[in-house]
Every structure is written in C-alpha cells, then in structure tokens.
Design an enzyme around this catalytic site. Structure first.
Site, PDB file in Angstrom:
ATOM      1  N   SER A   1     -27.670 -34.293 -15.552  1.00 15.55           N
ATOM      2  CA  SER A   1     -26.629 -33.757 -14.677  1.00 15.55           C
ATOM      3  C   SER A   1     -26.303 -32.300 -14.942  1.00 15.55           C
ATOM      4  O   SER A   1     -25.689 -31.639 -14.105  1.00 15.55           O
ATOM      5  CB  SER A   1     -25.348 -34.591 -14.799  1.00 15.55           C
TER       6      SER A   1
ATOM      7  N   LYS B   1     -19.638 -31.608 -18.797  1.00 17.90           N
ATOM      8  CA  LYS B   1     -19.722 -30.915 -17.508  1.00 17.90           C
ATOM      9  C   LYS B   1     -19.198 -29.500 -17.692  1.00 17.90           C
ATOM     10  O   LYS B   1     -18.756 -29.112 -18.763  1.00 17.90           O
ATOM     11  CB  LYS B   1     -18.887 -31.630 -16.435  1.00 17.90           C
TER      12      LYS B   1
END
Length: 278
Positions: A42, A119
C-alpha cells in the site's frame, strides 16, 4: 553437593539474565523504537513489501498506543496494547513529543481492529480532503503533481503472504514486468513524495472529508491499492485516525528482503540498506 548448588545457582543466574534482557527490550520498544515489517504494497514505491524499519516513538510522544502488542497466532498469543495500557485510552492526548506533520510516514493503531498500519499523513485537524479524478485536493486546492515515468517490478508473489502486485499494464504473466504510473506529489507544506497510479476506480473520486479536531487523514502512496481514510473504519477502511492512536514516525529503512522471510539473506535488496524515507 557443592557441584549441584553451583549448577542450581548457574541456572538461576541464566533465568535472571533472560528476564532482565526481556524487560530491557520491552522498555526499549515501549519508549524509543519499535520494529516494523512492511507486509503489503500500500505504500509502494516509498516502502516495499519486505522492508524492515524502526519506528521512532519519541517523535510524537506517548499514549496507550505506545505499549507494544504481542501477537503470535502460532502460539495462541494475542496481547493487545489496550490490554496492557488501556487505562490511558480515551482522552485522545499524548505525553511529550509533538503532533504529526503533513507528509509524515507514520505507524498508527487501526481505530477498529487495533492492528498496526503505516500510511502517510495527508489531512490535519480541521482540513477538508477530497480526491477528484485521482487528484488530491486539500482545503479546496489541488496539490501539485508531476509525472515521473513508471515504477516497474516483477510480476511474482511477494513477501510472506505471497501477494501478487496489481499492474497498470493489464494482466501480466509470472516473471513479466508489472508497471505502474509514477508521479511526484507536492503537499501544501512543500513535502514531496512519489505516488503510484494503477487504474481509474471508485477511490479516485470521493466526497469531501472534514477532518475532525484531534484526528488525521491518512493515505497510502500506492493510491489504488491502499485501504486508508478514504473508507470509514466501520466499512472496513481506516477512517479518521485519533491523535492517541499514533505509534511513531518512520524515518529510515534498515534493510529489505524480497523473499518470504527476513532470514533469507540472499534475497536482501542491496540498494535499500538505511534508505531514507521521503
């Protein structure tokens, strides 16, 4: 008899040494640095599957999330940080440190599952965030984006989970070249980082998100392959992340393994030792 006593004393000293070592390791992990192994794609190409890094816990100070989780499914061990330090949960504050900044790559506890995620900080408290046709808008203004060629990788299973990469150049056979479009995105505070594009999909067009006070909006750099704040946590995404859920900031990759285990030293990526995380 003296020999037996000596053996008994030696065993006790060994046990004490192990206990002390575990205590020191626990304190070190709780207060300073936490090891983190990148399990998914990701955050490509900033972080690759198999990257190993230490998260700086001193960067944001301390909260209940600073306590380590001990998860070992093979042995039936599932001790969550909240089980240890849950008494400090609930006030959405931190002790010492500073608040996350836009563009930071940070590890945080998922608001619903409690699992550690990594993230990039995109939206700060009070911001509005939206994606239109794949372009990020912060507080109504589009961010600057420049093309930077492609990110290419081998179309093969990756990491312990043997995940197969998604490709912009359609289905690619095993061993082929999997390509994604690459761009450099510049955030309002001047932080530049690369992002990848695979295809046009639902997450390329979103509603306007209003980031609540004390919360942050997180996104993966591999935009079409990231479960992040674009989806509410009640719907399987991340949603807004409370300040108290941050674990620490990721600054540098220590080493990286392209194989199924970090122990397979012959699969280590020579070009990623002590790579700075931008």
């Amino acid at each position: 008899m003296a020999s037996d006593t000596k053996k008994g004393g030696g065993l006790w000293e060994t046990i004490k040494t192990i206990v002390y070592a575990l205590l020191i390791a626990g304190v070190f992990r709780t207060l300073f640095f936490q090891p983190f192994w990148i399990p998914s794609g990701s955050m490509k190409d900033t972080l690759l599957i198999g990257d190993f890094l230490f998260v700086n816990k001193m960067a944001y100070g301390y909260s209940y999330a600073s306590c380590p989780s001990i998860i070992m499914p093979r042995f039936g061990i599932n001790i969550d940080a909240q089980d240890i330090c849950g008494i400090f949960d609930g006030d959405n504050t931190r002790l010492f440190g500073s608040e996350p900044e836009r563009g930071d790559v940070a590890v945080f506890r998922h608001p619903s599952t409690g699992r550690d995620f990594i993230k990039r900080v995109i939206g700060l408290p009070g911001d509005t965030v939206q994606v239109r046709n794949g372009l990020l808008y912060i507080n109504g203004e589009p961010v600057q984006v420049e093309e930077e060629g492609t990110f290419d990788e081998v179309a093969a299973p990756q990491g312990p989970q043997q995940l197969r990469p998604r490709c912009a150049n359609g289905p690619v056979g095993p061993g082929g070249t999997c390509t994604k479009e690459k761009f450099v995105e510049t955030l309002p505070n001047g932080v530049e980082h690369s992002i990848l594009n695979i295809t046009n999909q639902g997450s390329d067009n979103t509603a306007v998100y209003h980031v609540p006070e004390g919360h942050y909006f997180m996104m993966g750099d591999n935009r079409d392959n990231s479960s992040d704040s674009r989806v509410p946590n009640i719907a399987g995404g991340v949603g807004f992340v409370p300040l108290e859920n941050f674990v620490g900031k990721a600054n540098r990759v220590i080493f990286s393994s392209a194989g199924r285990s970090m122990l397979f030293f012959w699969t280590w990526r020579a070009d990623r030792f002590f790579e700075k995380i931008e």
